[in-house]
Write an enzyme that holds these catalytic residues in place. Sequence first.
Site, mmCIF file in Angstrom:
data_model
loop_
_atom_site.group_PDB
_atom_site.id
_atom_site.type_symbol
_atom_site.label_atom_id
_atom_site.label_comp_id
_atom_site.label_asym_id
_atom_site.label_seq_id
_atom_site.Cartn_x
_atom_site.Cartn_y
_atom_site.Cartn_z
ATOM 1 N N ASP A 1 -0.174 -0.495 -0.430
ATOM 2 C CA ASP A 1 0.862 -0.264 -1.434
ATOM 3 C C ASP A 1 1.366 -2.003 -1.897
ATOM 4 O OD1 ASP A 1 2.289 -0.812 0.815
ATOM 5 O OD2 ASP A 1 3.708 0.932 0.186
ATOM 6 N N ASP B 1 -2.735 3.756 1.273
ATOM 7 C CA ASP B 1 -1.526 3.891 1.758
ATOM 8 C C ASP B 1 -0.729 4.969 0.875
ATOM 9 O OD1 ASP B 1 -0.394 2.019 3.499
ATOM 10 O OD2 ASP B 1 -0.266 0.466 2.036
ATOM 11 N N LYS C 1 -2.565 6.229 4.961
ATOM 12 C CA LYS C 1 -1.588 5.443 5.879
ATOM 13 C C LYS C 1 0.017 5.714 5.747
ATOM 14 C CE LYS C 1 -0.905 0.705 5.980
ATOM 15 N NZ LYS C 1 0.459 0.522 5.416
ATOM 16 N N GLU D 1 4.178 4.995 6.511
ATOM 17 C CA GLU D 1 5.251 4.098 7.246
ATOM 18 C C GLU D 1 6.107 4.999 8.189
ATOM 19 O OE1 GLU D 1 6.934 1.201 5.043
ATOM 20 O OE2 GLU D 1 5.120 0.439 4.389
ATOM 21 N N GLU E 1 3.440 -3.999 12.349
ATOM 22 C CA GLU E 1 3.615 -5.452 11.573
ATOM 23 C C GLU E 1 4.739 -6.285 11.971
ATOM 24 O OE1 GLU E 1 3.561 -4.412 7.436
ATOM 25 O OE2 GLU E 1 4.155 -6.673 6.731
HETATM 26 O O1 KIV Z 1 0.343 -2.558 1.934
HETATM 27 C C1 KIV Z 1 -0.452 -3.325 2.774
HETATM 28 O O2 KIV Z 1 -0.851 -4.434 2.425
HETATM 29 C C2 KIV Z 1 -0.054 -3.172 4.241
HETATM 30 C C3 KIV Z 1 -0.429 -4.295 5.289
HETATM 31 C C4 KIV Z 1 0.688 -5.410 5.384
HETATM 32 C C5 KIV Z 1 -0.667 -3.439 6.505
HETATM 33 O O3 KIV Z 1 0.385 -2.195 4.427
#
Ligand code: KIV
Length: 262
Positions: free
Chosen positions: A42, A81, A110, A112, A179
């Site tokens: 994202d 994401d 993915k 969070e 991160e």
């Molecule tokens: O969105 C993204 O680029 C990320 C990375 C920083 C891991 O989540």
Amino acid sequence: MRVTRLAQAKASGERLVMLTAYDALTARILDAAGTDMLLVGDSIGNVALGYDSTLPVALDEMVVATRSVASATTRALVVADLPFGTYEAGPEQALTSAVRLVRVGANAVKLEGGRPRVATVRALAEAGIPVVGHLGFTPQSVNALGGFRVQGRDEEGAETLVADALALAEAGAVAIVLEMVPEPLAARVTEVCPVPTIGIGAGARCDGQVLVWSDMAGMTDWAPRFARRFAEVGRLLQEAAEDYGRAVREGSFPAEEHWFEK
Ligand code: KIV
């Protein structure tokens, strides 16, 4: 690259290589370079769409980007994401959102967050959707975290992060992005966590590394301290555009070999 390779890599100590990608043009190049995982992050919001954070990124935008990246990828695992606001309500909302990304080519999604996401990770895993977790500095919580800060610096924060990583892995996460986490803490999580850790600003003792592709390639003047510029592609691109402009203005382009007689 299949999701099962992640566990094999953890067992054998082979380091995993991940880069972000947001479109077919770039994904084709990064895939050909042998990148193990392409993350349709994202971060597309800040990097490519002109937003000032990841928060405005919409699921529809992620669907377009994921379809584009997946269409150009032959080897890498495509991880997409789940953007802000598309999974926090719980497993049902997350499943509906994740299915849209998988339908256009994501091999995994993915999300969070730690223990509050366990039920969601479990539900997605049970639905056959591999999940990558994301702990430490989680950009979608930038307002709650009070800005871009290294996470897990104090004892309590460190214990929380370890417990979150173990809980995500137990719920079925196939890998966990760490991160902006202190190096010793990332190393500790990597040691105790049964699934691979992928670090960004988390030191060298993670099971793999991820960077935003434009930071890695030197596309912009600024990049975070934890990134390394492996090339100066931004400068090369500007020079190419300047050469093109000069050639058009002086009339040396197009030349005979570029036009059609009939
Ligand atoms: O969105 C993204 O680029 C990320 C990375 C920083 C891991 O989540």
